[in-house]
Scaffold this active site. Structure first.
Site, PDB file in Angstrom:
ATOM      1  N   ASP A   1       4.984   0.018  11.852  1.00 17.32           N
ATOM      2  CA  ASP A   1       3.530  -0.302  11.508  1.00 17.32           C
ATOM      3  C   ASP A   1       3.559  -1.658  11.858  1.00 17.32           C
ATOM      4  OD1 ASP A   1       3.154   2.345   9.952  1.00 17.32           O
ATOM      5  OD2 ASP A   1       3.244   1.727   8.203  1.00 17.32           O
TER       6      ASP A   1
ATOM      7  N   LYS B   1       1.071  -1.099   0.110  1.00 13.46           N
ATOM      8  CA  LYS B   1      -0.189   0.157  -0.190  1.00 13.46           C
ATOM      9  C   LYS B   1       0.810   1.118  -0.404  1.00 13.46           C
ATOM     10  CE  LYS B   1      -1.836   1.727   3.702  1.00 13.46           C
ATOM     11  NZ  LYS B   1      -1.455   3.441   4.204  1.00 13.46           N
ATOM     12  N   ASN B   2       1.828   1.224   0.826  1.00 13.98           N
ATOM     13  CA  ASN B   2       2.499   2.344   0.756  1.00 13.98           C
ATOM     14  C   ASN B   2       3.653   2.830  -0.152  1.00 13.98           C
ATOM     15  OD1 ASN B   2       1.348   3.060   3.552  1.00 13.98           O
ATOM     16  ND2 ASN B   2       3.008   2.384   4.274  1.00 13.98           N
TER      17      ASN B   2
ATOM     18  N   ARG C   1      -4.648  10.200   3.815  1.00 19.30           N
ATOM     19  CA  ARG C   1      -2.878  11.668   4.434  1.00 19.30           C
ATOM     20  C   ARG C   1      -2.234  11.900   2.997  1.00 19.30           C
ATOM     21  NH1 ARG C   1       2.080  12.658   6.697  1.00 19.30           N
ATOM     22  NH2 ARG C   1       1.677  14.657   7.740  1.00 19.30           N
TER      23      ARG C   1
ATOM     24  N   ASP D   1      -4.582   9.508   9.724  1.00 23.68           N
ATOM     25  CA  ASP D   1      -5.419   8.361  10.723  1.00 23.68           C
ATOM     26  C   ASP D   1      -4.738   9.004  12.314  1.00 23.68           C
ATOM     27  OD1 ASP D   1      -5.031   6.079   9.368  1.00 23.68           O
ATOM     28  OD2 ASP D   1      -2.886   5.590   9.193  1.00 23.68           O
TER      29      ASP D   1
HETATM   30  C1  UD1 Z   1       4.747   6.722   6.075  1.00 25.33           C
HETATM   31  C2  UD1 Z   1       4.128   5.225   5.906  1.00 25.33           C
HETATM   32  C3  UD1 Z   1       3.075   4.500   6.928  1.00 25.33           C
HETATM   33  C4  UD1 Z   1       4.935   4.865   8.020  1.00 25.33           C
HETATM   34  C5  UD1 Z   1       5.700   5.451   8.376  1.00 25.33           C
HETATM   35  C6  UD1 Z   1       6.322   5.323   8.625  1.00 25.33           C
HETATM   36  C7  UD1 Z   1       2.604   5.715   4.042  1.00 25.33           C
HETATM   37  C8  UD1 Z   1       1.282   6.532   3.471  1.00 25.33           C
HETATM   38  N1  UD1 Z   1       2.753   6.085   4.956  1.00 25.33           N
HETATM   39  O1  UD1 Z   1       3.990   7.896   7.152  1.00 25.33           O
HETATM   40  O2  UD1 Z   1       2.471   3.947   7.169  1.00 25.33           O
HETATM   41  O3  UD1 Z   1       4.328   4.369   9.564  1.00 25.33           O
HETATM   42  O4  UD1 Z   1       5.476   6.223   7.183  1.00 25.33           O
HETATM   43  O5  UD1 Z   1       7.295   4.296   8.178  1.00 25.33           O
HETATM   44  O6  UD1 Z   1       3.212   5.679   3.188  1.00 25.33           O
HETATM   45  N2  UD1 Z   1       6.909  14.287  10.510  1.00 25.33           N
HETATM   46  C9  UD1 Z   1       7.394  15.696  10.626  1.00 25.33           C
HETATM   47  N3  UD1 Z   1       7.537  16.637   9.642  1.00 25.33           N
HETATM   48  C10 UD1 Z   1       7.510  16.416   8.532  1.00 25.33           C
HETATM   49  C11 UD1 Z   1       6.973  14.816   8.148  1.00 25.33           C
HETATM   50  C12 UD1 Z   1       7.067  13.678   9.168  1.00 25.33           C
HETATM   51  O7  UD1 Z   1       7.290  15.768  11.492  1.00 25.33           O
HETATM   52  O8  UD1 Z   1       7.406  17.204   7.360  1.00 25.33           O
HETATM   53  C13 UD1 Z   1       7.212  13.326  11.818  1.00 25.33           C
HETATM   54  C14 UD1 Z   1       5.834  12.295  11.725  1.00 25.33           C
HETATM   55  O9  UD1 Z   1       5.228  13.075  12.326  1.00 25.33           O
HETATM   56  C15 UD1 Z   1       6.097  11.623  12.647  1.00 25.33           C
HETATM   57  C16 UD1 Z   1       7.521  10.738  10.966  1.00 25.33           C
HETATM   58  O10 UD1 Z   1       8.022  11.724  11.223  1.00 25.33           O
HETATM   59  O11 UD1 Z   1       6.566  11.820  13.645  1.00 25.33           O
HETATM   60  C17 UD1 Z   1       7.584  10.334  10.761  1.00 25.33           C
HETATM   61  O12 UD1 Z   1       6.419  10.888   9.861  1.00 25.33           O
HETATM   62  P1  UD1 Z   1       6.990  10.014   7.758  1.00 25.33           P
HETATM   63  O13 UD1 Z   1       8.387   9.018   7.869  1.00 25.33           O
HETATM   64  O14 UD1 Z   1       6.544  11.166   7.020  1.00 25.33           O
HETATM   65  O15 UD1 Z   1       5.950   8.761   7.989  1.00 25.33           O
HETATM   66  P2  UD1 Z   1       4.433   8.844   6.550  1.00 25.33           P
HETATM   67  O16 UD1 Z   1       5.178   9.923   5.529  1.00 25.33           O
HETATM   68  O17 UD1 Z   1       3.433  10.023   7.060  1.00 25.33           O
END
Ligand code: UD1
Length: 421
Positions: free
Chosen positions: A306, A17-18, A94, A118
């Site tokens: 995850d 999915k991701n 998201r 989420d």
């Molecule tokens: C993706 C996955 C999710 C997985 C996560 C970490 C998808 C659709 N989702 O989410 O299932 O759990 O990776 O492996 O691919 N953060 C910030 N600022 C930013 C971006 C992120 O503070 O600009 C923080 C987030 O709040 C979080 C952490 O960084 O605490 C990790 O986020 P990120 O790796 O970006 O996860 P997602 O891409 O949202």
């Protein structure tokens, strides 16, 4: 579902999915027909299809029989895509935010609603925004939208404060059409990052270092559409593996890539499981009660956040005490309260969960709060005495194609009492 049956047999995982959601967004970078195979038949893919349709693309989906819930998505991208993605879609998913990078790179502007997403913590966008600004985009927030403009992005060096998966992907998708060289440091190293970089390279991009902490992108003027197959879903594969151990079963997970699950599989071995790497998958078998193992979630190659709910569920029926530490998302232990309703002994202190294992859990109605929490609760239901009802199971449908059917295929006594979708 009724607890007490061991999961046994074979299950096939389709594409991640991701990864798929971002591969679909990447299609926007090239005019013409992009085809992606092994796309899971899940709600989030339908939402991303709708995002792309509203941007002017034609999107169709065809299931592949016998694929474990996968199929082929075909995306026809017009020469001039529209550039706005509304809140009604971003609110539902998201990952819709991943069209931001491709749109601003390809069209010079994008209006994407600010996400909700989420219920697993704050999930900021600061690194997406500051990275795009470093590439020369002007970004303002107005009326609930992020509005990005840039006549042409320019290569630059970007340091991420945290190896964010979404920011790395958005920035790579923007940098491939920028003029000059972009270097992203402290980049995420997840297999899904490698996957999108492989697809972009097939489309004509020049990218080095995917899968390492430094990704270098040499911008090109245009990209071409391709036919591409998404990487197998390591989180779904890991869910089956942990399910096999919890239920003391024996499961072959076809297409699971052991290297994408190294830490998780090591933990299962420590718990006493037999883990066998096969030519096209893994076999996980468990005889007797698992031993409690400590788990610390970290960006790849660490233990995936995850799979953290499943790790807590596993610890809840293991011997001894396990400490589960969540380092990626704050607030991701909310589901533990539901697990406690099933009789689990879980205490939360900040980003740590102390889990004292019990021989069996005790069935109760519980509520899924997000995709992975829902899957963790289903696994817990499989080792509970009596009938467990997991409500709000539509969350699980967002990430697991044919979950109930696949569980039944492995011998679980489970049925759906809520319509999918
Ligand atoms: C993706 C996955 C999710 C997985 C996560 C970490 C998808 C659709 N989702 O989410 O299932 O759990 O990776 O492996 O691919 N953060 C910030 N600022 C930013 C971006 C992120 O503070 O600009 C923080 C987030 O709040 C979080 C952490 O960084 O605490 C990790 O986020 P990120 O790796 O970006 O996860 P997602 O891409 O949202």
């Amino acid at each position: 579902m009724a607890g007490g049956t061991a999961l046994t047999g074979r299950v096939r995982v389709t594409g991640a999915k991701n990864s798929t959601l971002k591969l679909m967004a990447a299609a926007l970078l090239a005019t013409g027909r992009t085809v992606i195979d092994e796309v899971p038949d899940i709600l989030d893919v339908s939402i991303m299809s709708e995002v792309l349709r509203r941007l002017g693309c034609q999107v169709s989906y065809e299931r592949t029989p016998g694929s474990g819930g996968g199929g082929r998505v075909t995306i026809d991208v017009p020469e001039n895509p529209k550039t706005e993605t509304d809140y009604d879609l971003v609110r539902r998913m998201r990952a819709s935010i991943s069209v931001l990078g491709p749109l601003v790179a390809r069209c010079g502007s994008a209006r994407v609603a600010l996400p909700g997403g989420d219920a697993i913590g704050s999930r900021g966008l600061d690194m997406h925004i500051s990275g795009l600004e470093r590439l020369g985009a002007t970004i303002v927030s107005e009326h609930g939208f992020l509005v990005a403009t840039a006549p042409r992005l320019t290569g630059t060096s970007i340091w991420l404060d945290f190896p964010s998966v979404g920011a790395t992907e958005n920035l790579v998708m923007a940098a491939v059409l920028a003029s000059g060289t972009t270097v992203i440091d402290n980049a995420a190293r997840e297999p899904e990052i490698v996957d999108i970089c492989t697809m972009l390279t097939a489309m004509g991009a020049t990218i080095e270092g995917a899968g390492t902490s430094t990704i270098t992108v040499e911008g090109v003027d245009s990209l071409s559409p391709v036919t591409y197959t998404a990487v197998p879903d390591r989180i779904v594969a890991g869910t089956w593996a942990i399910g096999a151990v919890m239920t003391r079963g024996d499961v072959v997970v076809e297409r699971a890539v052991a290297d994408h699950l190294s830490v998780a599989l090591d933990k299962l071995t420590d718990a006493g499981a037999l883990v066998e790497v096969l030519p096209d998958g893994i076999r996980v078998a468990m005889d007797g009660r698992p031993r409690g193992v400590d788990v610390v979630t970290l960006p790849f190659p660490g233990f995936p956040t995850d799979l953290q709910p499943m790790a807590v569920a596993l610890a809840a029926v293991s011997t001894g005490t396990a400490l589960i530490t969540e380092n990626v998302f704050e607030g991701r232990f909310m589901f533990a309260n539901e697990l406690v309703r099933l009789g689990a002994d879980v205490r939360i202190d900040g980003h740590h969960a102390v889990v004292r294992g019990r021989e069996r859990l005790s069935s109760a109605p519980v509520v899924a709060t997000d995709i992975r929490a829902g899957a963790g609760l289903v696994l817990a239901g499989l080792v509970s005495d009596g009938i467990t009802e997991v409500q709000e199971v539509h969350h699980v449908d967002r990430g697991y194609p044919d979950f109930v059917e696949q569980l039944r295929g492995l011998g679980a006594d489970v049925k759906r009492t809520q319509r999918p979708g």
